[in-house]
Design a protein around this motif. Structure first.
Motif, PDB file in Angstrom:
ATOM      1  N   GLY A 182      57.033  52.352  42.143  1.00  0.00           N
ATOM      2  CA  GLY A 182      57.865  52.943  41.117  1.00  0.00           C
ATOM      3  C   GLY A 182      57.136  53.109  39.799  1.00  0.00           C
ATOM      4  N   CYS A 183      57.751  53.888  38.907  1.00  0.00           N
ATOM      5  CA  CYS A 183      57.135  54.185  37.614  1.00  0.00           C
ATOM      6  C   CYS A 183      57.759  53.381  36.473  1.00  0.00           C
ATOM      7  CB  CYS A 183      57.260  55.673  37.302  1.00  0.00           C
ATOM      8  SG  CYS A 183      56.548  56.759  38.570  1.00  0.00           S
ATOM      9  N   SER A 184      59.006  52.986  36.664  1.00  0.00           N
ATOM     10  CA  SER A 184      59.723  52.319  35.574  1.00  0.00           C
ATOM     11  C   SER A 184      59.439  50.820  35.558  1.00  0.00           C
ATOM     12  CB  SER A 184      61.234  52.556  35.742  1.00  0.00           C
ATOM     13  OG  SER A 184      61.971  51.772  34.841  1.00  0.00           O
ATOM     14  N   VAL A 185      59.535  50.237  34.373  1.00  0.00           N
ATOM     15  CA  VAL A 185      59.340  48.792  34.250  1.00  0.00           C
ATOM     16  C   VAL A 185      60.492  48.018  34.882  1.00  0.00           C
ATOM     17  CG1 VAL A 185      57.938  48.980  32.172  1.00  0.00           C
ATOM     18  CG2 VAL A 185      60.432  48.819  31.983  1.00  0.00           C
ATOM     19  N   TYR A 186      61.564  48.729  35.244  1.00  0.00           N
ATOM     20  CA  TYR A 186      62.708  48.071  35.858  1.00  0.00           C
ATOM     21  C   TYR A 186      62.653  48.103  37.391  1.00  0.00           C
ATOM     22  CZ  TYR A 186      64.522  48.679  31.136  1.00  0.00           C
ATOM     23  OH  TYR A 186      64.678  48.660  29.788  1.00  0.00           O
ATOM     24  N   ASP A 187      61.598  48.680  37.950  1.00  0.00           N
ATOM     25  CA  ASP A 187      61.472  48.760  39.405  1.00  0.00           C
ATOM     26  C   ASP A 187      61.003  47.428  39.967  1.00  0.00           C
ATOM     27  OD1 ASP A 187      62.292  51.388  39.751  1.00  0.00           O
ATOM     28  OD2 ASP A 187      60.310  52.171  39.229  1.00  0.00           O
ATOM     29  N   VAL A 188      61.634  47.029  41.073  1.00  0.00           N
ATOM     30  CA  VAL A 188      61.279  45.786  41.776  1.00  0.00           C
ATOM     31  C   VAL A 188      61.043  46.137  43.242  1.00  0.00           C
ATOM     32  CG1 VAL A 188      62.012  43.478  42.462  1.00  0.00           C
ATOM     33  CG2 VAL A 188      62.633  44.366  40.201  1.00  0.00           C
ATOM     34  N   THR A 189      59.920  45.705  43.793  1.00  0.00           N
ATOM     35  CA  THR A 189      59.568  45.994  45.181  1.00  0.00           C
ATOM     36  C   THR A 189      59.538  44.704  45.985  1.00  0.00           C
ATOM     37  OG1 THR A 189      58.240  47.892  44.499  1.00  0.00           O
ATOM     38  CG2 THR A 189      57.863  47.016  46.715  1.00  0.00           C
ATOM     39  N   ILE A 190      60.144  44.755  47.165  1.00  0.00           N
ATOM     40  CA  ILE A 190      60.179  43.601  48.065  1.00  0.00           C
ATOM     41  C   ILE A 190      59.326  43.923  49.280  1.00  0.00           C
ATOM     42  CG2 ILE A 190      61.657  42.111  49.474  1.00  0.00           C
ATOM     43  CD1 ILE A 190      63.922  42.773  47.544  1.00  0.00           C
ATOM     44  N   LEU A 191      58.276  43.153  49.485  1.00  0.00           N
ATOM     45  CA  LEU A 191      57.368  43.349  50.608  1.00  0.00           C
ATOM     46  C   LEU A 191      57.814  42.456  51.765  1.00  0.00           C
ATOM     47  CD1 LEU A 191      53.940  43.398  48.745  1.00  0.00           C
ATOM     48  CD2 LEU A 191      55.408  45.327  49.349  1.00  0.00           C
ATOM     49  N   VAL A 192      58.167  43.078  52.884  1.00  0.00           N
ATOM     50  CA  VAL A 192      58.628  42.351  54.065  1.00  0.00           C
ATOM     51  C   VAL A 192      57.520  42.361  55.099  1.00  0.00           C
ATOM     52  CG1 VAL A 192      60.386  42.232  55.867  1.00  0.00           C
ATOM     53  CG2 VAL A 192      60.989  43.067  53.582  1.00  0.00           C
TER      54      VAL A 192
ATOM     55  N   TYR B 176      47.098  45.381  35.679  1.00  0.00           N
ATOM     56  CA  TYR B 176      46.252  45.093  36.833  1.00  0.00           C
ATOM     57  C   TYR B 176      45.958  46.335  37.681  1.00  0.00           C
ATOM     58  CZ  TYR B 176      47.658  40.321  35.737  1.00  0.00           C
ATOM     59  OH  TYR B 176      47.895  39.128  35.098  1.00  0.00           O
ATOM     60  N   ILE B 177      46.535  47.477  37.334  1.00  0.00           N
ATOM     61  CA  ILE B 177      46.364  48.694  38.131  1.00  0.00           C
ATOM     62  C   ILE B 177      45.259  49.551  37.534  1.00  0.00           C
ATOM     63  CG2 ILE B 177      47.485  50.796  38.935  1.00  0.00           C
ATOM     64  CD1 ILE B 177      50.129  49.346  38.849  1.00  0.00           C
ATOM     65  N   LEU B 178      44.300  49.930  38.373  1.00  0.00           N
ATOM     66  CA  LEU B 178      43.221  50.801  37.926  1.00  0.00           C
ATOM     67  C   LEU B 178      43.748  52.212  37.655  1.00  0.00           C
ATOM     68  CD1 LEU B 178      40.428  49.691  40.437  1.00  0.00           C
ATOM     69  CD2 LEU B 178      40.804  48.908  38.089  1.00  0.00           C
ATOM     70  N   GLN B 179      43.095  52.912  36.758  1.00  0.00           N
ATOM     71  CA  GLN B 179      43.566  54.233  36.367  1.00  0.00           C
ATOM     72  C   GLN B 179      43.563  55.204  37.543  1.00  0.00           C
ATOM     73  OE1 GLN B 179      44.794  54.867  33.400  1.00  0.00           O
ATOM     74  NE2 GLN B 179      45.328  56.968  33.971  1.00  0.00           N
ATOM     75  N   GLU B 180      42.526  55.115  38.403  1.00  0.00           N
ATOM     76  CA  GLU B 180      42.452  56.032  39.540  1.00  0.00           C
ATOM     77  C   GLU B 180      43.489  55.701  40.620  1.00  0.00           C
ATOM     78  OE1 GLU B 180      39.094  52.956  39.792  1.00  0.00           O
ATOM     79  OE2 GLU B 180      40.011  54.301  38.299  1.00  0.00           O
ATOM     80  N   GLU B 181      44.067  54.535  40.577  1.00  0.00           N
ATOM     81  CA  GLU B 181      45.085  54.142  41.563  1.00  0.00           C
ATOM     82  C   GLU B 181      46.498  54.239  40.993  1.00  0.00           C
ATOM     83  OE1 GLU B 181      44.121  50.244  42.834  1.00  0.00           O
ATOM     84  OE2 GLU B 181      42.350  50.851  43.980  1.00  0.00           O
ATOM     85  N   GLN B 182      46.624  54.758  39.790  1.00  0.00           N
ATOM     86  CA  GLN B 182      47.912  54.789  39.120  1.00  0.00           C
ATOM     87  C   GLN B 182      48.932  55.609  39.905  1.00  0.00           C
ATOM     88  OE1 GLN B 182      48.300  53.142  36.071  1.00  0.00           O
ATOM     89  NE2 GLN B 182      50.493  53.464  36.329  1.00  0.00           N
ATOM     90  N   GLU B 183      48.542  56.783  40.377  1.00  0.00           N
ATOM     91  CA  GLU B 183      49.473  57.653  41.100  1.00  0.00           C
ATOM     92  C   GLU B 183      49.936  57.004  42.402  1.00  0.00           C
ATOM     93  OE1 GLU B 183      49.680  62.164  42.997  1.00  0.00           O
ATOM     94  OE2 GLU B 183      47.927  61.509  41.829  1.00  0.00           O
ATOM     95  N   LEU B 184      49.012  56.404  43.126  1.00  0.00           N
ATOM     96  CA  LEU B 184      49.362  55.744  44.380  1.00  0.00           C
ATOM     97  C   LEU B 184      50.310  54.566  44.136  1.00  0.00           C
ATOM     98  CD1 LEU B 184      49.027  55.277  47.429  1.00  0.00           C
ATOM     99  CD2 LEU B 184      46.965  53.938  46.915  1.00  0.00           C
ATOM    100  N   MET B 185      50.025  53.772  43.126  1.00  0.00           N
ATOM    101  CA  MET B 185      50.863  52.615  42.825  1.00  0.00           C
ATOM    102  C   MET B 185      52.256  53.042  42.373  1.00  0.00           C
ATOM    103  SD  MET B 185      49.215  49.973  43.598  1.00  0.00           S
ATOM    104  CE  MET B 185      47.774  50.270  44.598  1.00  0.00           C
ATOM    105  N   ASN B 186      52.332  54.163  41.683  1.00  0.00           N
ATOM    106  CA  ASN B 186      53.639  54.655  41.248  1.00  0.00           C
ATOM    107  C   ASN B 186      54.504  55.060  42.438  1.00  0.00           C
ATOM    108  OD1 ASN B 186      52.985  54.218  38.592  1.00  0.00           O
ATOM    109  ND2 ASN B 186      52.420  56.344  38.168  1.00  0.00           N
ATOM    110  N   ARG B 187      53.860  55.648  43.450  1.00  0.00           N
ATOM    111  CA  ARG B 187      54.616  56.022  44.633  1.00  0.00           C
ATOM    112  C   ARG B 187      55.087  54.797  45.417  1.00  0.00           C
ATOM    113  NH1 ARG B 187      50.441  59.829  45.744  1.00  0.00           N
ATOM    114  NH2 ARG B 187      49.920  58.654  47.640  1.00  0.00           N
TER     115      ARG B 187
END
Length: 366
Positions: free
Chosen positions: A286-296, A272-283
């Motif tokens: 995370g880059c790994s498939v094991y990363d989990v983000t919690i939005l508060v 679902y991530i566009l190629q031009e937004e890849q760097e921003l989304m990684n920051r």
């Protein structure tokens, strides 16, 4: 012969009058240092029968050496007396804030109130009457607190085991045995209260970390608040059953923050991530498939954030890394609003000017 037992807790104290005291949420009565008079007037304890024999009065009190507290007690079958040829309820008279303490002391002296000085465990065997009246007065400056007041009609268990000829109330033999009878009653009450120690809703907060360890939950001792501790221990079995799942992380966050959060898993975001937004989304996520983000949906203090990560770390999936992102609330305009040229939305704030200060047309407050 066993009788009733009455607890003097917050609801009973509130119905009375306690000038100079502060009543805490847990029912503890503390002396206000700013006040010079500290007196507690309680409404009558009704036994429901005439000539009732009263037993033991006890409570926990912290009283420094430079302070003295007095307890006054009396029992009557009548609940009123005549004053200026008009009947007046005794409890209404004692709890009336318009009456002076001097007049009330005079009434208690004439009515035969018993006086006890610095006693936390009092025997009221010589008081007989349907209504029991209690008054406490604290004299001196310092920190005084009282809690857990209780009065009963249970009588003397040991005295009742002897022949009737030895059961003379107030005698030396009676007073001597009452010491051991009081110890026996305390043991009995402690045993009756043992089931409460396993009740997670009312057990002492010091036991909650112990129960948590029994269930494989590390609570960090004094690291967590009481509300969070009780909720976690109560749900520890279910949380352990779903450990390592998205649902477990969501529930932990709801307990700590008392609000819903959004959980994003990096392994399901790739398509679902566009190629031009890849760097921003990684920051952000995370880059790994094991990363989990919690939005508060709010800003968190460092204490609350550490509490959340400490608990989530115990229930996260193996090899996964957790990130917490706090979303700041921003202003939103609906579809029928617009901003004209040079318009802006300032952040609201409060300010003040010193006296005799003024602003001319060249200043703008935001």
């Amino acid at each position: 012969m066993a009788g009733a037992s009455y607890s003097i807790k917050k609801n009973r104290i509130q119905k009375g009058w306690y000038p100079g005291f502060v009543l805490e949420e847990d029912g503890t009565l503390s002396a206000n240092k700013k006040e010079s008079v500290h007196i507690l007037y309680l409404r009558a304890v009704d036994s429901g029968r005439s000539d009732a024999s009263w037993g033991r009065l006890r409570f926990q009190a912290f009283c420094p050496e430079n302070m003295v507290f007095y307890v006054y007690a009396a029992a009557f079958n009548e609940e009123s007396f005549y004053r200026q040829e008009q009947p007046v309820r005794i409890e209404d008279f004692l709890c009336d804030c318009r009456e002076s303490h001097m007049i009330k002391r005079q009434f208690m002296r004439q009515a035969g109130f018993r006086k006890f000085i610095n006693q936390k465990d009092i025997l009221l065997y010589d008081l007989h009457g349907r209504y029991l009246y209690l008054v406490m007065e604290v004299v001196g400056e310092g920190v005084f607190s009282m809690t857990g007041m209780r009065v009963d009609q249970q009588g003397d268990h040991f005295m009742n085991t002897f022949p009737e000829i030895y059961r003379e109330e107030g005698s030396f033999f009676h007073r001597y045995l009452s010491v051991f009878s009081s110890i026996y009653q305390d043991f009995q009450e402690n045993m009756e209260d043992l089931p409460k120690l396993l009740d997670l809703d009312c057990c002492p907060v010091q036991l909650l970390p112990v129960y948590g360890k029994w269930l494989g939950l590390d609570t960090g001792d004094d690291f967590l608040e009481e509300r969070i501790l009780r909720a976690l221990v109560k749900e520890a079995y279910e949380l352990n059953r779903i450990k390592g799942t998205r649902k477990a992380l969501e529930r932990i966050a709801e307990i700590v923050l008392e609000k819903e959060v959004q959980i994003l898993e990096r392994n399901v975001m790739g398509s679902y991530i566009l190629q031009e937004e890849q760097e921003l989304m990684n920051r952000l996520y995370g880059c790994s498939v094991y990363d989990v983000t919690i939005l508060v949906p709010d800003l968190l203090s460092e204490v609350k954030k550490n509490q959340l990560l400490f608990l989530l770390d115990q229930f996260r999936p193996i090899r996964s890394s957790l990130h917490v992102v706090c979303l700041k609330q921003n202003s939103v305009l609906d579809s029928y609003s617009y901003l004209d040229m040079n318009a802006r939305i300032p952040c609201q704030g409060e300010g003040s000017l010193d006296r005799e200060r003024e602003l001319d047309g060249g200043f703008c407050l935001q």
